[in-house]
Scaffold this active site. Structure first.
Site, PDB file in Angstrom:
ATOM      1  N   LEU A 110       0.796  -1.336   0.106  1.00  0.00           N
ATOM      2  CA  LEU A 110       0.129  -0.039   0.056  1.00  0.00           C
ATOM      3  C   LEU A 110       0.839   0.994   0.012  1.00  0.00           C
ATOM      4  CD1 LEU A 110      -2.743  -1.393   2.422  1.00  0.00           C
ATOM      5  CD2 LEU A 110      -3.086  -0.638   0.134  1.00  0.00           C
TER       6      LEU A 110
ATOM      7  N   SER B 130     -10.444   3.328  14.172  1.00  0.00           N
ATOM      8  CA  SER B 130     -10.389   2.316  15.371  1.00  0.00           C
ATOM      9  C   SER B 130     -10.837   3.184  16.490  1.00  0.00           C
ATOM     10  CB  SER B 130      -8.998   2.321  15.711  1.00  0.00           C
ATOM     11  OG  SER B 130      -8.820   1.307  16.807  1.00  0.00           O
TER      12      SER B 130
ATOM     13  N   TYR C 107      -0.794   4.364  17.820  1.00  0.00           N
ATOM     14  CA  TYR C 107      -1.614   3.708  16.542  1.00  0.00           C
ATOM     15  C   TYR C 107      -2.976   4.579  16.531  1.00  0.00           C
ATOM     16  CZ  TYR C 107      -5.124   0.511  15.225  1.00  0.00           C
ATOM     17  OH  TYR C 107      -6.586  -0.280  14.680  1.00  0.00           O
TER      18      TYR C 107
ATOM     19  N   LYS D 299      -4.579   6.705  13.334  1.00  0.00           N
ATOM     20  CA  LYS D 299      -5.887   6.582  13.234  1.00  0.00           C
ATOM     21  C   LYS D 299      -6.644   8.093  13.129  1.00  0.00           C
ATOM     22  CE  LYS D 299      -6.411   2.148  11.945  1.00  0.00           C
ATOM     23  NZ  LYS D 299      -6.406   1.735  10.694  1.00  0.00           N
TER      24      LYS D 299
ATOM     25  N   ARG E  70     -12.937  -6.224  28.876  1.00  0.00           N
ATOM     26  CA  ARG E  70     -13.112  -4.807  28.003  1.00  0.00           C
ATOM     27  C   ARG E  70     -14.025  -5.130  26.887  1.00  0.00           C
ATOM     28  NH1 ARG E  70     -10.414  -2.735  23.521  1.00  0.00           N
ATOM     29  NH2 ARG E  70     -10.593  -0.265  23.771  1.00  0.00           N
TER      30      ARG E  70
HETATM   31  N1  LIG Z   1      -8.999  -6.272  14.381  1.00  0.00           N
HETATM   32  C1  LIG Z   1      -9.912  -5.302  15.273  1.00  0.00           C
HETATM   33  O1  LIG Z   1     -10.428  -5.597  16.163  1.00  0.00           O
HETATM   34  C2  LIG Z   1      -9.742  -3.787  14.706  1.00  0.00           C
HETATM   35  C3  LIG Z   1     -10.096  -2.961  15.678  1.00  0.00           C
HETATM   36  C4  LIG Z   1      -9.868  -1.642  15.198  1.00  0.00           C
HETATM   37  C5  LIG Z   1      -9.537  -1.169  14.117  1.00  0.00           C
HETATM   38  N2  LIG Z   1      -9.008  -2.199  13.038  1.00  0.00           N
HETATM   39  C6  LIG Z   1      -8.383  -1.696  11.706  1.00  0.00           C
HETATM   40  O2  LIG Z   1      -9.228  -2.600  10.895  1.00  0.00           O
HETATM   41  C7  LIG Z   1      -8.325  -2.884   9.792  1.00  0.00           C
HETATM   42  C8  LIG Z   1      -7.902  -4.500   9.671  1.00  0.00           C
HETATM   43  O3  LIG Z   1      -7.657  -4.997  11.042  1.00  0.00           O
HETATM   44  P1  LIG Z   1      -7.320  -6.606  10.987  1.00  0.00           P
HETATM   45  O4  LIG Z   1      -7.682  -6.995  12.497  1.00  0.00           O
HETATM   46  O5  LIG Z   1      -8.179  -7.474   9.883  1.00  0.00           O
HETATM   47  O6  LIG Z   1      -5.769  -6.702  10.716  1.00  0.00           O
HETATM   48  P2  LIG Z   1      -4.837  -7.622  10.008  1.00  0.00           P
HETATM   49  O7  LIG Z   1      -3.485  -7.525  10.612  1.00  0.00           O
HETATM   50  O8  LIG Z   1      -5.362  -9.143  10.367  1.00  0.00           O
HETATM   51  O9  LIG Z   1      -4.939  -7.316   8.525  1.00  0.00           O
HETATM   52  C9  LIG Z   1      -4.219  -6.430   8.017  1.00  0.00           C
HETATM   53  C10 LIG Z   1      -4.280  -6.718   6.608  1.00  0.00           C
HETATM   54  O10 LIG Z   1      -3.160  -5.782   5.972  1.00  0.00           O
HETATM   55  C11 LIG Z   1      -2.069  -6.114   5.267  1.00  0.00           C
HETATM   56  N3  LIG Z   1      -1.209  -5.203   5.237  1.00  0.00           N
HETATM   57  C12 LIG Z   1      -0.679  -4.490   5.954  1.00  0.00           C
HETATM   58  N4  LIG Z   1       0.332  -3.379   5.712  1.00  0.00           N
HETATM   59  C13 LIG Z   1       0.367  -3.722   4.278  1.00  0.00           C
HETATM   60  C14 LIG Z   1       0.882  -3.103   3.202  1.00  0.00           C
HETATM   61  N5  LIG Z   1       1.854  -1.905   3.625  1.00  0.00           N
HETATM   62  N6  LIG Z   1       0.640  -3.223   2.172  1.00  0.00           N
HETATM   63  C15 LIG Z   1      -0.326  -4.284   1.611  1.00  0.00           C
HETATM   64  N7  LIG Z   1      -0.908  -4.906   2.719  1.00  0.00           N
HETATM   65  C16 LIG Z   1      -0.821  -4.565   3.918  1.00  0.00           C
HETATM   66  C17 LIG Z   1      -1.630  -7.470   6.083  1.00  0.00           C
HETATM   67  O11 LIG Z   1      -0.774  -8.298   5.085  1.00  0.00           O
HETATM   68  C18 LIG Z   1      -2.808  -7.893   6.670  1.00  0.00           C
HETATM   69  O12 LIG Z   1      -3.386  -8.870   5.652  1.00  0.00           O
HETATM   70  C19 LIG Z   1      -6.812  -2.181  10.269  1.00  0.00           C
HETATM   71  O13 LIG Z   1      -6.730  -0.865   9.491  1.00  0.00           O
HETATM   72  C20 LIG Z   1      -7.123  -2.059  11.720  1.00  0.00           C
HETATM   73  O14 LIG Z   1      -6.298  -0.922  12.179  1.00  0.00           O
HETATM   74  C21 LIG Z   1      -8.981  -3.607  13.568  1.00  0.00           C
END
Ligand SMILES: NC(=O)c1ccc[n+]([C@@H]2O[C@H](COP(=O)([O-])OP(=O)(O)OC[C@H]3O[C@@H](n4cnc5c(N)ncnc54)[C@H](O)[C@@H]3O)[C@@H](O)[C@H]2O)c1
Length: 265
Positions: free
Chosen positions: A54, A113, A138, A142, A176
């Protein structure tokens, strides 16, 4: 739901949330373009895979060609050194928004987030209008993600929805989560609403399940077109009791502790 979503690009498609969104939107999007730096294989005729970073603006713009919408989930999902967060979250989101502008993408859904407001006391019901109080670096990244979305909505007229995602888990496993849990079913509901809501220039919504103990307002989500269905309360008997640490006073819990950030500085 037919094929009314047209072409949808999902970044971070190999991730925890991306995998669920991918399956959920399958059959609803005419074309589903799956973007991740991790290699994926198409699992249906509608799916296309783009393995890219990305941080690569040109590759991101190319992946967005012909897209009606993008669900931007790719990035660093937790506390990390600031340079990694700036690269993965801020630069990555800028590349997605700029690519969307260039390609005329009709809707951009950004994964924000709850950690953007993790320093509010648990006694406060936080609405998207309240100022950010990030619980770590983090959360700061966001804040920048949402600010970029707002900029592209105000300045270039993009249609942007920021989803402040709660704790995405199959089931709540800690105290939580009784407030913060986002079930897979409700997550998909929020993503669908963010993709299909009409007449949106910019919106920010807490994507959280209908937890009895939630401390985020869900009105904005209802206005967008989705009211969550699950409640973490039904899992209470399975969840270990909380201690009496000060971290329980703020919404970010342990994420808001000094130690949680200091190990990355
Ligand atoms: N899981 C949660 O509870 C939660 C809560 C709040 C926000 N989020 C947000 O939701 C989104 C997804 O979270 P998730 O839990 O699925 O995370 P995850 O780490 O499981 O998935 C993120 C994906 O992004 C890909 N990625 C990361 N950097 C990259 C890059 N530079 N280029 C291409 N691909 C890249 C990774 O390979 C991974 O597959 C994130 O933005 C996270 O901040 C998640």
């Amino acid at each position: 739901m037919g094929t009314s979503l047209g072409t949808v690009v999902v970044t971070g498609a190999a991730g925890r949330i991306g995998s669920v969104v991918r399956v959920g939107l399958r059959g609803e999007a005419e074309r589903l373009v799956l973007v991740d730096r991790v290699g994926l294989a198409a699992q249906s005729p509608a799916e296309e895979v783009r393995q890219l970073d990305l941080r690569d603006a040109e590759a991101v713009t190319a992946a967005l060609e012909g897209a009606d919408a993008v669900v931007h989930l790719g990035g660093v999902p937790d506390e990390a050194p600031l340079p990694e967060l700036l690269d993965g979250n801020v630069k990555g989101t800028h590349n997605v928004l700029e690519g969307a502008r260039r390609q005329g993408v009709g809707r951009v859904v950004l994964a924000s987030s709850n950690r953007l407001t993790g320093f509010y006391p648990v006694s406060t019901t936080v609405t998207p209008e309240l100022p950010p109080r990030p619980d770590g670096l983090y959360g700061v990244s966001k804040v920048a993600v949402e600010a970029l979305g707002r900029l592209y909505a105000d300045k270039f007229g993009l249609s942007v929805v920021c989803l402040r995602i709660g704790s995405f888990e199959d089931a709540p496993t800690e105290q939580r989560h009784l407030a913060t849990w986002l079930s897979p079913r409700d997550c998909l509901g929020f993503v669908r609403a963010a993709l299909t809501a009409i007449d949106i220039n910019f919106a920010t919504v807490y994507a959280v399940s209908a937890n009895t103990r939630r401390f985020w307002d869900i009105e904005a989500g209802s206005a967008l077109g989705y009211t969550p269905m699950d409640d973490a309360e039904t899992f209470t008997p399975r969840i270990p009791p909380a201690g009496d640490a000060a971290e329980h006073d703020v919404q970010g819990g342990a994420y808001a502790s000094a130690e949680y950030t200091l190990r990355h500085v």
